[in-house]
Motif scaffolding. Sequence first.
Motif, PDB file in Angstrom:
ATOM      1  N   ALA A 149     -29.768 -58.709 -15.058  1.00 22.56           N
ATOM      2  CA  ALA A 149     -28.864 -59.724 -14.518  1.00 22.56           C
ATOM      3  C   ALA A 149     -27.654 -59.897 -15.425  1.00 22.56           C
ATOM      4  N   GLU A 150     -27.891 -59.739 -16.740  1.00 20.92           N
ATOM      5  CA  GLU A 150     -26.791 -59.974 -17.691  1.00 20.92           C
ATOM      6  C   GLU A 150     -25.696 -58.917 -17.579  1.00 20.92           C
ATOM      7  N   THR A 151     -25.981 -57.810 -16.924  1.00 28.93           N
ATOM      8  CA  THR A 151     -24.967 -56.769 -16.841  1.00 28.93           C
ATOM      9  C   THR A 151     -23.991 -57.035 -15.690  1.00 28.93           C
ATOM     10  N   PHE A 152     -24.320 -58.011 -14.869  1.00 30.17           N
ATOM     11  CA  PHE A 152     -23.427 -58.302 -13.741  1.00 30.17           C
ATOM     12  C   PHE A 152     -22.414 -59.364 -14.120  1.00 30.17           C
ATOM     13  N   SER A 153     -21.185 -59.148 -13.761  1.00 25.78           N
ATOM     14  CA  SER A 153     -20.225 -60.236 -13.890  1.00 25.78           C
ATOM     15  C   SER A 153     -19.377 -60.300 -12.628  1.00 25.78           C
ATOM     16  N   LEU A 154     -19.328 -61.489 -12.080  1.00 20.90           N
ATOM     17  CA  LEU A 154     -18.524 -61.706 -10.884  1.00 20.90           C
ATOM     18  C   LEU A 154     -17.074 -61.293 -11.132  1.00 20.90           C
ATOM     19  N   ARG A 155     -16.614 -61.575 -12.367  1.00 26.24           N
ATOM     20  CA  ARG A 155     -15.224 -61.279 -12.715  1.00 26.24           C
ATOM     21  C   ARG A 155     -14.885 -59.815 -12.454  1.00 26.24           C
ATOM     22  N   GLU A 156     -15.807 -58.945 -12.889  1.00 28.42           N
ATOM     23  CA  GLU A 156     -15.598 -57.498 -12.748  1.00 28.42           C
ATOM     24  C   GLU A 156     -15.452 -57.092 -11.270  1.00 28.42           C
ATOM     25  N   VAL A 157     -16.272 -57.689 -10.433  1.00 30.82           N
ATOM     26  CA  VAL A 157     -16.217 -57.378  -8.997  1.00 30.82           C
ATOM     27  C   VAL A 157     -14.891 -57.861  -8.407  1.00 30.82           C
ATOM     28  N   LEU A 158     -14.524 -59.055  -8.823  1.00 33.99           N
ATOM     29  CA  LEU A 158     -13.312 -59.634  -8.261  1.00 33.99           C
ATOM     30  C   LEU A 158     -12.071 -58.880  -8.716  1.00 33.99           C
ATOM     31  N   VAL A 159     -12.077 -58.460  -9.973  1.00 34.48           N
ATOM     32  CA  VAL A 159     -10.950 -57.686 -10.478  1.00 34.48           C
ATOM     33  C   VAL A 159     -10.804 -56.416  -9.637  1.00 34.48           C
ATOM     34  N   ALA A 160     -11.931 -55.788  -9.314  1.00 34.91           N
ATOM     35  CA  ALA A 160     -11.885 -54.570  -8.499  1.00 34.91           C
ATOM     36  C   ALA A 160     -11.238 -54.847  -7.144  1.00 34.91           C
ATOM     37  N   PHE A 161     -11.655 -55.918  -6.483  1.00 32.18           N
ATOM     38  CA  PHE A 161     -11.074 -56.191  -5.161  1.00 32.18           C
ATOM     39  C   PHE A 161      -9.602 -56.604  -5.255  1.00 32.18           C
ATOM     40  N   THR A 162      -9.223 -57.247  -6.370  1.00 35.31           N
ATOM     41  CA  THR A 162      -7.800 -57.615  -6.480  1.00 35.31           C
ATOM     42  C   THR A 162      -6.943 -56.371  -6.706  1.00 35.31           C
ATOM     43  N   ALA A 163      -7.552 -55.306  -7.206  1.00 32.19           N
ATOM     44  CA  ALA A 163      -6.787 -54.073  -7.459  1.00 32.19           C
ATOM     45  C   ALA A 163      -6.715 -53.160  -6.233  1.00 32.19           C
ATOM     46  N   CYS A 164      -7.331 -53.578  -5.142  1.00 38.35           N
ATOM     47  CA  CYS A 164      -7.441 -52.676  -3.979  1.00 38.35           C
ATOM     48  C   CYS A 164      -6.135 -52.468  -3.215  1.00 38.35           C
TER      49      CYS A 164
END
Length: 214
Positions: free
Chosen positions: A5-20
């Motif tokens: 669980a500690e390897t997941f960060s919402l931030r990382e996912v969101l950054v990816a979608f903002t770069a789309c």
Amino acid sequence: MAAGAETFSLREVLVAFTACVSEQREVRVDPYLAGWKGLVRFLNCLGTIFSFISKDAVTKIEIIENYRNSDQRENYLTVQSMVEYELANGLVDLQKRSKHPDSGCRTFLRLHRALHWLQMFLEGLRTGEDNSKTSVICSETYNASLANYHPWIIRKAAGVAFCALPTRNTFLETMNVGTAEEAVAMLGDALPYICEVYKITEELYAQHKLLDLP
Ligand code: 1Q0
């Protein structure tokens, strides 16, 4: 929560979608897949009951990644170039899955439909009461979106899995961006980007009459 669980960060996912979305309003494939990979990691943290869902998502991500690693990689840089290339070269089964069962277009469409669910689910989480049930938010948004494309057996299995979801606050804390309030704020910042990616893809697929690909 299972290990990892500690390897997941919402931030990382969101950054990816903002770069789309590119300056030309095209949807870039690599960050889109990176966003989904992050989501799958999150799903895996929720327990093995969700593995039939994450396996299907991984299969679809890998199909498109394989195109990105092939000698046609440039044609798969954006969703727009993929659609243009596959249609121009007769690489899409339009009526029935036959010669091109795993075209980029049909595979991407499955993720695109799931993105619609994600958009509604995250909005439900964001605006839900502290003590609201994630399982209820999840099944309501699923029934209003993705369920329409799934046979009974999948809908049934999904409904069973949703019951295993933790409460809203535990769920928000698993996102690893601080308190539940901070996670809610980050969802608010990120949702417009996810909505934009969804909208551009939806318009593109509608324009080419690809929304019902088998
Ligand atoms: C948090 C709970 C997650 C619940 C996920 C809801 C979606 C349920 C989808 C059930 C899919 C079942 C597996 C098989 C489906 C296929 O038949 C179907 C069609 O494909 P095909 O080739 O047969 O035509 N496939 C799909 O519709 C694609 C489904 C992809 C679902 C990907 C879901 C990934 C979820 C990630 C977790 C999101 C957590 C959100 C909060 C994180 C914070 C940003």
